[in-house]
Design a protein around this motif. Sequence first.
Motif, PDB file in Angstrom:
ATOM      1  N   LEU A 249       0.826  -1.202   0.000  1.00 20.17           N
ATOM      2  CA  LEU A 249       0.000   0.000   0.000  1.00 20.17           C
ATOM      3  C   LEU A 249       0.867   1.261   0.000  1.00 20.17           C
ATOM      4  N   ASP A 250       1.892   1.263   0.825  1.00 19.07           N
ATOM      5  CA  ASP A 250       2.794   2.424   0.873  1.00 19.07           C
ATOM      6  C   ASP A 250       3.489   2.641  -0.479  1.00 19.07           C
ATOM      7  N   ASP A 251       3.929   1.543  -1.081  1.00 17.76           N
ATOM      8  CA  ASP A 251       4.578   1.656  -2.394  1.00 17.76           C
ATOM      9  C   ASP A 251       3.615   2.196  -3.453  1.00 17.76           C
ATOM     10  N   THR A 252       2.374   1.741  -3.362  1.00 19.57           N
ATOM     11  CA  THR A 252       1.379   2.169  -4.358  1.00 19.57           C
ATOM     12  C   THR A 252       1.043   3.648  -4.205  1.00 19.57           C
ATOM     13  N   ILE A 253       0.917   4.086  -2.947  1.00 14.36           N
ATOM     14  CA  ILE A 253       0.624   5.509  -2.717  1.00 14.36           C
ATOM     15  C   ILE A 253       1.784   6.371  -3.217  1.00 14.36           C
ATOM     16  N   ALA A 254       3.013   5.863  -3.052  1.00 15.11           N
ATOM     17  CA  ALA A 254       4.178   6.622  -3.518  1.00 15.11           C
ATOM     18  C   ALA A 254       4.175   6.748  -5.045  1.00 15.11           C
ATOM     19  N   GLU A 255       3.671   5.734  -5.723  1.00 13.57           N
ATOM     20  CA  GLU A 255       3.608   5.779  -7.188  1.00 13.57           C
ATOM     21  C   GLU A 255       2.233   6.308  -7.603  1.00 13.57           C
TER      22      GLU A 255
ATOM     23  N   THR B 195     -10.261  -0.408  -2.554  1.00 11.42           N
ATOM     24  CA  THR B 195      -9.966  -1.846  -2.681  1.00 11.42           C
ATOM     25  C   THR B 195      -8.835  -2.264  -1.745  1.00 11.42           C
ATOM     26  N   LEU B 196      -7.770  -1.476  -1.754  1.00  6.34           N
ATOM     27  CA  LEU B 196      -6.635  -1.841  -0.896  1.00  6.34           C
ATOM     28  C   LEU B 196      -6.998  -1.788   0.586  1.00  6.34           C
ATOM     29  N   TRP B 197      -7.705  -0.746   0.992  1.00  7.03           N
ATOM     30  CA  TRP B 197      -8.058  -0.642   2.405  1.00  7.03           C
ATOM     31  C   TRP B 197      -9.076  -1.708   2.813  1.00  7.03           C
ATOM     32  N   SER B 198      -9.889  -2.133   1.867  1.00  7.03           N
ATOM     33  CA  SER B 198     -10.812  -3.244   2.163  1.00  7.03           C
ATOM     34  C   SER B 198     -10.032  -4.522   2.460  1.00  7.03           C
TER      35      SER B 198
ATOM     36  N   VAL C  85      -6.942  -4.664   3.564  1.00 10.41           N
ATOM     37  CA  VAL C  85      -6.293  -4.474   4.863  1.00 10.41           C
ATOM     38  C   VAL C  85      -7.307  -4.661   5.996  1.00 10.41           C
ATOM     39  N   GLY C  86      -8.511  -4.116   5.811  1.00  3.70           N
ATOM     40  CA  GLY C  86      -9.543  -4.254   6.840  1.00  3.70           C
ATOM     41  C   GLY C  86      -9.930  -5.702   7.081  1.00  3.70           C
ATOM     42  N   ILE C  87     -10.100  -6.455   5.984  1.00  2.46           N
ATOM     43  CA  ILE C  87     -10.460  -7.872   6.121  1.00  2.46           C
ATOM     44  C   ILE C  87      -9.357  -8.628   6.843  1.00  2.46           C
ATOM     45  N   LEU C  88      -8.110  -8.361   6.456  1.00  3.16           N
ATOM     46  CA  LEU C  88      -6.995  -9.022   7.118  1.00  3.16           C
ATOM     47  C   LEU C  88      -6.909  -8.636   8.600  1.00  3.16           C
ATOM     48  N   ALA C  89      -7.181  -7.372   8.891  1.00  2.79           N
ATOM     49  CA  ALA C  89      -7.151  -6.926  10.285  1.00  2.79           C
ATOM     50  C   ALA C  89      -8.246  -7.617  11.095  1.00  2.79           C
ATOM     51  N   ILE C  90      -9.445  -7.742  10.492  1.00  2.00           N
ATOM     52  CA  ILE C  90     -10.541  -8.431  11.177  1.00  2.00           C
ATOM     53  C   ILE C  90     -10.175  -9.892  11.421  1.00  2.00           C
TER      54      ILE C  90
END
Length: 202
Positions: A109-115, A134-137, A139-144
């Motif tokens: 995610l960090d790499d994608t935001i940088a690009e 999509t990316l935060w979804s 991350v959210g699913i993985l966090a849950i």
Amino acid sequence: MKFFKTLLFTALTLFVFNNSNAQNSDDDEKLSLNSGTIDNQFEYVIRRSNSWQDYKTVKKTWLYTLKAHTIDSLNAVRKDLVDTQAVVETQAKEIEDLKANLSNTKTNLDDTIAEKDSMELFGIPMTKPNYSLTLWSIVGILAILLLFFVYKYRNSNAITKQSNKSLAEIEEEFEEHRRNALEREQKVRRQLQDMINEQKKS
């Protein structure tokens, strides 16, 4: 004279035994050597054993049956403990995998935001809001999932501690009952031997 003493002793013993059986008949119906808790089975053996002065005479078959039931209970607790430990180990591994996946996802995610100019995800072009959503979804699913497995791990750990505690209590209880039973048996044997010696002297 000896005959009358023996007759009197026999009559008193029968009276005490019958009186004890009459008082405990209702309770004994609820107790069983082959069912119920270990405590109830010990209570059954204690109540159904013959009394003589301050001692109890217990049938060896009852002791062996009680020993077998106690060992079965201990084995069941040990099996539950092993199964729980296996579940805990599996869940710990899954948590580590999820942490690694979450770390990789955050890095991506960090790499994608940088690009900023590159708005493709898995080769699919998309707008910035959809891309971020999509990316935060993910991350959210993985966090849950991580939180869920952390909860399951803690729950399993609590079950393991309770199983260990129960196992220790059962082992301590079995050891105490075994010691008491051996002491009673030894006392009864000594008493019987004393009576035999007195009879021989008489």
